[in-house]
Design an enzyme around this catalytic site. Structure first.
Site, PDB file in Angstrom:
ATOM      1  N   HIS A   1       0.837  -1.213   0.000  1.00  0.00           N
ATOM      2  CA  HIS A   1       0.000   0.000   0.000  1.00  0.00           C
ATOM      3  C   HIS A   1       0.870   1.261   0.000  1.00  0.00           C
ATOM      4  O   HIS A   1       0.408   2.331   0.392  1.00  0.00           O
ATOM      5  CB  HIS A   1      -0.943   0.029   1.210  1.00  0.00           C
ATOM      6  CG  HIS A   1      -1.633  -1.266   1.470  1.00  0.00           C
ATOM      7  ND1 HIS A   1      -2.782  -1.650   0.807  1.00  0.00           N
ATOM      8  CD2 HIS A   1      -1.324  -2.293   2.300  1.00  0.00           C
ATOM      9  CE1 HIS A   1      -3.156  -2.850   1.226  1.00  0.00           C
ATOM     10  NE2 HIS A   1      -2.277  -3.267   2.118  1.00  0.00           N
TER      11      HIS A   1
ATOM     12  N   SER B   1      15.450  19.106 -15.582  1.00  0.00           N
ATOM     13  CA  SER B   1      14.276  19.965 -15.657  1.00  0.00           C
ATOM     14  C   SER B   1      14.690  21.292 -16.262  1.00  0.00           C
ATOM     15  O   SER B   1      15.712  21.871 -15.876  1.00  0.00           O
ATOM     16  CB  SER B   1      13.671  20.201 -14.265  1.00  0.00           C
ATOM     17  OG  SER B   1      12.700  21.234 -14.290  1.00  0.00           O
TER      18      SER B   1
END
Length: 353
Positions: free
Chosen positions: A27, A157
């Protein structure tokens, strides 16, 4: 062969990193400790299943053969003056000339378009494996535990110079999503064929089948490049384990206390209270996980105080991970790749990002 090379690259990575403890997640919450190599075997197993499925499809492929406009072979029977054996011989000969040892007995004007759907489902399976692996790697890159290759001059980036965006993995996830959409088109084509054939299959097939194989090809090229240059950061991994291990170690502390004669239920309750306090210190006060310090200060745990540090050794929490890696690689992966031995010598492709 590219699929086999991806599996081989995973095998090398798994064996090299089979002993490095790493936090496992369920999870996307901290669970138990695995190893870097064990997790990579989970990725490798998916690709190995793809390889087996692809081999199965190739081995089972059949040729339409010489069947005529509606599959009855009537024109060929007329050509050979009603001699059925000659029709059968021609059907076999043409199939063999086309490189097929097996042929369909029953067809319409075409072979069943269900075959296309089945093959594209298998090819798309490669896309699910790539997407699963690259998604995991993107998450691990965010945690700074593992990274895909990053060139010296690569720009992570255009706006933020410090970033190291996982561009290869992101590209793979994007293309995998496209690949996963294509089998549905093939399924619709099969479902909407009328009787012996309608021509609304043709234009669709020319686009969908080609795109599926071309997309799978570039996905495997990029995945091979990623796996061959994947980077591991053991110090970051160890730091994250150290943050979570004190909670995971409570079960081992509990067992050690019970062995020393303590009441299990009472011990469990003391550990639960201390864990809640330590958790509050981490979440609400921004402190470190001081669970072990709290246990050490509690006189109730005096019987195991001297052995607590040994209990916190991460290597004692990895179970049979190294053995599982060796067993998987030697008994499943390597035998499956034996037939591709010559192809495995080819270097991974270089990519400019």
């Amino acid at each position: 062969s590219k699929l086999a090379r991806v599996c081989c690259a995973f095998a090398s990575f798994a064996v090299s990193n089979k002993l490095i403890p790493q936090l496992g997640f369920t999870h996307f919450q901290p669970a138990q400790i695995i190893t870097v190599g064990k997790r990579s075997c989970i990725w490798a197993q998916d690709f190995l299943l793809d390889l087996a499925a692809l081999e199965h499809e190739i081995e089972g492929m059949r040729f339409r053969g010489v069947k005529g406009t509606t599959g009855t072979q009537a024109s060929f029977l007329e050509l050979f003056n009603g001699e059925h054996d000659k029709v059968e011989d021609l059907d076999k000969l043409v199939s063999e000339k086309a490189g097929f040892s097996n042929k369909f007995t029953i067809t319409g004007q075409t072979y069943s378009r269900k075959v296309d759907a089945m093959i594209l489902n298998t090819v798309a399976g490669i896309g699910t494996s790539v997407n699963k692996f690259c998604t995991d790697l993107r998450l691990l890159a965010s945690l700074k535990e593992l990274e895909e290759p990053f060139e010296k001059s690569q720009i992570g980036s255009s706006a933020m110079p410090y970033k190291r965006n996982p561009m290869r993995s992101e590209r793979c996830c994007s293309l995998a999503r496209h690949l996963l959409s294509l089998p549905l088109s093939a399924a619709h084509t099969h479902a909407n064929q009328w009787f012996e054939r309608t021509l609304d299959d043709s234009a669709n097939r020319r686009v969908v089948i080609a795109e599926a194989f071309l997309t799978a090809d570039i996905l495997l090229n990029t995945t091979l490049n990623i796996v061959s240059g994947m980077v591991v950061y053991p110090c970051v991994i160890a730091k994250r384990i150290a943050e979570e291990l004190p909670f995971m170690a409570t079960e081992n502390i509990l067992m050690a206390m019970v062995k020393s004669g303590a009441d299990r239920q009472k011990c469990h309750e003391r550990l639960r209270v201390l864990a809640q306090e330590a958790g509050k210190n981490v979440k609400e006060e921004g402190g470190v996980n001081d669970m072990i310090e709290r246990v050490s200060r509690d006189e109730y745990f005096a019987p195991v105080k001297e052995s607590i540090r040994d209990i916190l050794d991460p290597s004692k929490f990895i179970g049979r991970c190294p053995e599982q890696v060796d067993k998987f690689v030697e008994e499943e992966l390597r035998p499956a790749l034996e037939k591709y031995r010559e192809h495995l010598k080819i270097e991974a492709p270089n990519l400019n990002v």
